[in-house]
Design a protein around this motif. Structure first.
Motif, PDB file in Angstrom:
ATOM      1  N   TYR A 103       0.845  -1.189   0.000  1.00 30.47           N
ATOM      2  CA  TYR A 103       0.000   0.000   0.000  1.00 30.47           C
ATOM      3  C   TYR A 103       0.881   1.239   0.000  1.00 30.47           C
ATOM      4  CZ  TYR A 103      -3.495   3.437   1.573  1.00 30.47           C
ATOM      5  OH  TYR A 103      -4.315   4.530   1.673  1.00 30.47           O
ATOM      6  N   ASP A 104       0.816   1.994  -1.100  1.00 29.11           N
ATOM      7  CA  ASP A 104       1.487   3.285  -1.196  1.00 29.11           C
ATOM      8  C   ASP A 104       0.459   4.329  -0.823  1.00 29.11           C
ATOM      9  OD1 ASP A 104       2.646   5.662  -1.912  1.00 29.11           O
ATOM     10  OD2 ASP A 104       3.247   5.041  -3.920  1.00 29.11           O
ATOM     11  N   ASP A 105       0.465   4.736   0.441  1.00 31.93           N
ATOM     12  CA  ASP A 105      -0.619   5.589   0.926  1.00 31.93           C
ATOM     13  C   ASP A 105      -0.528   7.023   0.413  1.00 31.93           C
ATOM     14  OD1 ASP A 105       1.669   5.831   2.462  1.00 31.93           O
ATOM     15  OD2 ASP A 105       0.626   6.207   4.334  1.00 31.93           O
ATOM     16  N   MET A 106       0.644   7.478  -0.022  1.00 28.33           N
ATOM     17  CA  MET A 106       0.738   8.827  -0.573  1.00 28.33           C
ATOM     18  C   MET A 106       0.034   8.922  -1.922  1.00 28.33           C
ATOM     19  SD  MET A 106       4.490  10.327   0.460  1.00 28.33           S
ATOM     20  CE  MET A 106       4.037  11.978  -0.069  1.00 28.33           C
ATOM     21  N   ARG A 107       0.051   7.813  -2.669  1.00 25.61           N
ATOM     22  CA  ARG A 107      -0.629   7.787  -3.973  1.00 25.61           C
ATOM     23  C   ARG A 107      -1.927   6.995  -3.926  1.00 25.61           C
ATOM     24  NH1 ARG A 107       4.928   7.052  -5.303  1.00 25.61           N
ATOM     25  NH2 ARG A 107       5.752   8.731  -6.612  1.00 25.61           N
ATOM     26  N   ASP A 108      -2.275   6.495  -2.754  1.00 27.94           N
ATOM     27  CA  ASP A 108      -3.455   5.652  -2.582  1.00 27.94           C
ATOM     28  C   ASP A 108      -3.441   4.505  -3.601  1.00 27.94           C
ATOM     29  OD1 ASP A 108      -5.777   4.782  -1.372  1.00 27.94           O
ATOM     30  OD2 ASP A 108      -7.080   5.971  -2.678  1.00 27.94           O
ATOM     31  N   ARG A 109      -2.288   3.849  -3.701  1.00 28.12           N
ATOM     32  CA  ARG A 109      -2.087   2.779  -4.675  1.00 28.12           C
ATOM     33  C   ARG A 109      -1.884   1.455  -3.946  1.00 28.12           C
ATOM     34  NH1 ARG A 109       2.843   3.993  -8.210  1.00 28.12           N
ATOM     35  NH2 ARG A 109       1.407   5.570  -9.038  1.00 28.12           N
ATOM     36  N   ARG A 110      -2.695   0.472  -4.297  1.00 29.90           N
ATOM     37  CA  ARG A 110      -2.588  -0.845  -3.680  1.00 29.90           C
ATOM     38  C   ARG A 110      -2.098  -1.850  -4.721  1.00 29.90           C
ATOM     39  NH1 ARG A 110      -5.490  -0.401   1.302  1.00 29.90           N
ATOM     40  NH2 ARG A 110      -6.649   1.563   1.308  1.00 29.90           N
ATOM     41  N   VAL A 111      -1.202  -2.715  -4.300  1.00 29.38           N
ATOM     42  CA  VAL A 111      -0.574  -3.661  -5.220  1.00 29.38           C
ATOM     43  C   VAL A 111      -0.822  -5.079  -4.744  1.00 29.38           C
ATOM     44  CG1 VAL A 111       1.594  -4.448  -6.234  1.00 29.38           C
ATOM     45  CG2 VAL A 111       1.222  -1.997  -5.828  1.00 29.38           C
ATOM     46  N   GLY A 112      -1.524  -5.843  -5.565  1.00 26.34           N
ATOM     47  CA  GLY A 112      -1.745  -7.258  -5.306  1.00 26.34           C
ATOM     48  C   GLY A 112      -1.075  -8.078  -6.393  1.00 26.34           C
ATOM     49  N   VAL A 113      -1.415  -9.350  -6.457  1.00 25.77           N
ATOM     50  CA  VAL A 113      -0.794 -10.254  -7.423  1.00 25.77           C
ATOM     51  C   VAL A 113      -1.034  -9.773  -8.853  1.00 25.77           C
ATOM     52  CG1 VAL A 113      -0.795 -12.602  -8.328  1.00 25.77           C
ATOM     53  CG2 VAL A 113      -0.932 -12.228  -5.852  1.00 25.77           C
ATOM     54  N   ALA A 114      -2.247  -9.340  -9.161  1.00 24.22           N
ATOM     55  CA  ALA A 114      -2.558  -8.900 -10.530  1.00 24.22           C
ATOM     56  C   ALA A 114      -1.712  -7.707 -10.938  1.00 24.22           C
ATOM     57  CB  ALA A 114      -4.044  -8.556 -10.638  1.00 24.22           C
ATOM     58  N   GLU A 115      -1.495  -6.775 -10.017  1.00 22.04           N
ATOM     59  CA  GLU A 115      -0.703  -5.587 -10.325  1.00 22.04           C
ATOM     60  C   GLU A 115       0.768  -5.937 -10.546  1.00 22.04           C
ATOM     61  OE1 GLU A 115      -4.473  -4.359  -8.808  1.00 22.04           O
ATOM     62  OE2 GLU A 115      -3.016  -5.721  -7.906  1.00 22.04           O
ATOM     63  N   VAL A 116       1.267  -6.907  -9.791  1.00 23.04           N
ATOM     64  CA  VAL A 116       2.649  -7.343  -9.985  1.00 23.04           C
ATOM     65  C   VAL A 116       2.809  -8.005 -11.351  1.00 23.04           C
ATOM     66  CG1 VAL A 116       4.496  -8.843  -9.135  1.00 23.04           C
ATOM     67  CG2 VAL A 116       3.046  -7.609  -7.514  1.00 23.04           C
ATOM     68  N   ARG A 117       1.863  -8.860 -11.704  1.00 24.35           N
ATOM     69  CA  ARG A 117       1.910  -9.522 -13.020  1.00 24.35           C
ATOM     70  C   ARG A 117       1.886  -8.487 -14.140  1.00 24.35           C
ATOM     71  NH1 ARG A 117      -2.837 -13.689 -11.492  1.00 24.35           N
ATOM     72  NH2 ARG A 117      -1.625 -15.345 -10.472  1.00 24.35           N
ATOM     73  N   GLU A 118       1.048  -7.460 -13.975  1.00 25.33           N
ATOM     74  CA  GLU A 118       0.938  -6.430 -15.005  1.00 25.33           C
ATOM     75  C   GLU A 118       2.235  -5.642 -15.142  1.00 25.33           C
ATOM     76  OE1 GLU A 118      -1.838  -2.530 -16.126  1.00 25.33           O
ATOM     77  OE2 GLU A 118      -2.259  -3.709 -14.328  1.00 25.33           O
ATOM     78  N   ARG A 119       2.891  -5.365 -14.024  1.00 20.95           N
ATOM     79  CA  ARG A 119       4.106  -4.546 -14.064  1.00 20.95           C
ATOM     80  C   ARG A 119       5.338  -5.314 -14.535  1.00 20.95           C
ATOM     81  NH1 ARG A 119       6.610  -0.843  -9.107  1.00 20.95           N
ATOM     82  NH2 ARG A 119       8.449  -0.116 -10.255  1.00 20.95           N
ATOM     83  N   PHE A 120       5.481  -6.558 -14.050  1.00 19.34           N
ATOM     84  CA  PHE A 120       6.699  -7.312 -14.329  1.00 19.34           C
ATOM     85  C   PHE A 120       6.498  -8.502 -15.271  1.00 19.34           C
ATOM     86  CE2 PHE A 120       7.693  -5.206 -10.285  1.00 19.34           C
ATOM     87  CZ  PHE A 120       8.918  -4.645 -10.597  1.00 19.34           C
ATOM     88  N   GLY A 121       5.252  -8.893 -15.508  1.00 17.49           N
ATOM     89  CA  GLY A 121       4.998 -10.004 -16.412  1.00 17.49           C
ATOM     90  C   GLY A 121       5.247 -11.371 -15.820  1.00 17.49           C
ATOM     91  N   VAL A 122       5.496 -11.446 -14.522  1.00 19.45           N
ATOM     92  CA  VAL A 122       5.771 -12.720 -13.855  1.00 19.45           C
ATOM     93  C   VAL A 122       5.063 -12.735 -12.502  1.00 19.45           C
ATOM     94  CG1 VAL A 122       8.012 -13.030 -14.983  1.00 19.45           C
ATOM     95  CG2 VAL A 122       7.886 -11.838 -12.768  1.00 19.45           C
ATOM     96  N   GLU A 123       5.054 -13.927 -11.883  1.00 17.93           N
ATOM     97  CA  GLU A 123       4.506 -14.034 -10.538  1.00 17.93           C
ATOM     98  C   GLU A 123       5.432 -13.310  -9.549  1.00 17.93           C
ATOM     99  OE1 GLU A 123       1.503 -15.564  -9.781  1.00 17.93           O
ATOM    100  OE2 GLU A 123       1.396 -15.510 -11.967  1.00 17.93           O
ATOM    101  N   PRO A 124       4.902 -12.864  -8.424  1.00 16.35           N
ATOM    102  CA  PRO A 124       5.726 -12.128  -7.455  1.00 16.35           C
ATOM    103  C   PRO A 124       7.017 -12.836  -7.055  1.00 16.35           C
ATOM    104  CG  PRO A 124       3.426 -11.914  -6.870  1.00 16.35           C
ATOM    105  CD  PRO A 124       3.477 -12.874  -8.011  1.00 16.35           C
ATOM    106  N   ARG A 125       6.975 -14.169  -6.907  1.00 12.71           N
ATOM    107  CA  ARG A 125       8.167 -14.889  -6.455  1.00 12.71           C
ATOM    108  C   ARG A 125       9.307 -14.815  -7.471  1.00 12.71           C
ATOM    109  NH1 ARG A 125       8.710 -19.743  -9.026  1.00 12.71           N
ATOM    110  NH2 ARG A 125       6.929 -20.425 -10.282  1.00 12.71           N
ATOM    111  N   LEU A 126       8.991 -14.457  -8.738  1.00 13.87           N
ATOM    112  CA  LEU A 126      10.012 -14.376  -9.779  1.00 13.87           C
ATOM    113  C   LEU A 126      10.489 -12.942 -10.033  1.00 13.87           C
ATOM    114  CD1 LEU A 126       8.557 -16.932 -12.333  1.00 13.87           C
ATOM    115  CD2 LEU A 126      10.563 -17.241 -10.862  1.00 13.87           C
ATOM    116  N   VAL A 127       9.945 -11.987  -9.320  1.00  9.93           N
ATOM    117  CA  VAL A 127      10.376 -10.596  -9.484  1.00  9.93           C
ATOM    118  C   VAL A 127      11.878 -10.435  -9.217  1.00  9.93           C
ATOM    119  CG1 VAL A 127      10.188  -8.267  -8.508  1.00  9.93           C
ATOM    120  CG2 VAL A 127       8.123  -9.543  -9.103  1.00  9.93           C
ATOM    121  N   PRO A 128      12.452 -11.060  -8.179  1.00  9.52           N
ATOM    122  CA  PRO A 128      13.900 -10.913  -7.967  1.00  9.52           C
ATOM    123  C   PRO A 128      14.729 -11.382  -9.160  1.00  9.52           C
ATOM    124  CG  PRO A 128      12.870 -11.837  -6.011  1.00  9.52           C
ATOM    125  CD  PRO A 128      11.835 -11.854  -7.094  1.00  9.52           C
TER     126      PRO A 128
END
Length: 231
Positions: free
Chosen positions: A149-174
């Motif tokens: 939760y980025d409260d300054m931008r009121d932005r919440r990030v779940g699994v779908a948002e991670v997939r959209e940003r990086f194209g992979v599941e969260p565990r593969l972001v590193p």
């Protein structure tokens, strides 16, 4: 029965954002106060609007961490903390104490490591965890029961948002970040490999360990920029 919600505040992120969000403010004796005020306002708003069941503020402990031993150049290019901010840190800690908020810090590791450990433990114990941060590195923690939760931008990030940003599941972001590098932490990555190539390599072949074990497959893949990994 509804799962309780645990909020973990990335204190370093809060402190810097508070410092830069407000103009220079001082007491009559010249002591800077903008970070203290900004931090207080942000915590008060979070408590008021989110009403967490549990909350902790996680600070970076003083001294080096295990990353400095692994990679001496880690974060070395970063400018030192501004004096106007450094002088406010003791007062921010006093503010957190006055608000009776739990403070967690662990020598030898970063606040990120502590937050990741607590989030994993909280999920095992049936809690929903909300990590209050704008740090992209934290996206690897996201799961069905852990969000950012980025409260300054009121932005919440779940699994779908991670997939959209990086194209992979969260565990593969590193793995994506490792291939493309991270200038903010002075981590070079693979020369010439950006996020798009890194994402496709991880999607097609797998995590970095698999890619390194299958370098011939990387070169034959035809993925633009893949040859750089081979080199």
């Amino acid at each position: 029965m509804a799962r309780g919600r645990l909020f973990l505040i990335d204190a370093s992120g809060y402190v810097y954002r508070a410092f830069h969000a407000l103009p220079a403010l001082t007491t009559s004796r010249g002591l800077p106060t903008n970070a203290v005020l900004g931090f207080a306002n942000m915590v008060a708003k979070l408590l008021r609007t989110e009403k967490p069941d549990y909350l902790a503020v996680v600070f970076d402990a003083p001294g080096e961490t295990f990353r400095d031993a692994l990679y001496p150049e880690y974060k070395q290019h970063r400018a030192p903390m501004p004096d106007g901010l450094r002088s406010q840190l003791p007062y921010i800690r006093r503010l957190v104490t006055a608000l009776r908020l739990p403070v967690i810090e662990e020598a030898g590791v970063e606040a990120d490591d502590v937050i990741g450990t607590l989030a994993a433990k909280a999920e095992r114990e049936g809690l929903e965890t909300v990590v209050v941060t704008a740090d992209k590195d934290m996206t690897q923690l996201v799961s069905a029961h852990t969000t950012l939760y980025d409260d300054m931008r009121d932005r919440r990030v779940g699994v779908a948002e991670v997939r959209e940003r990086f194209g992979v599941e969260p565990r593969l972001v590193p793995d994506v970040l490792g291939l493309m590098g991270d200038a903010s932490d002075n981590i070079p990555g693979v020369t010439g490999v950006g996020q798009k190539t890194a994402t496709v390599l991880v999607q097609v072949i797998g995590p970095v360990e698999t890619i390194l074990a299958r370098l011939d497959a990387v070169e034959r893949s035809g993925i633009r920029g893949a040859k750089k990994v081979r080199e």
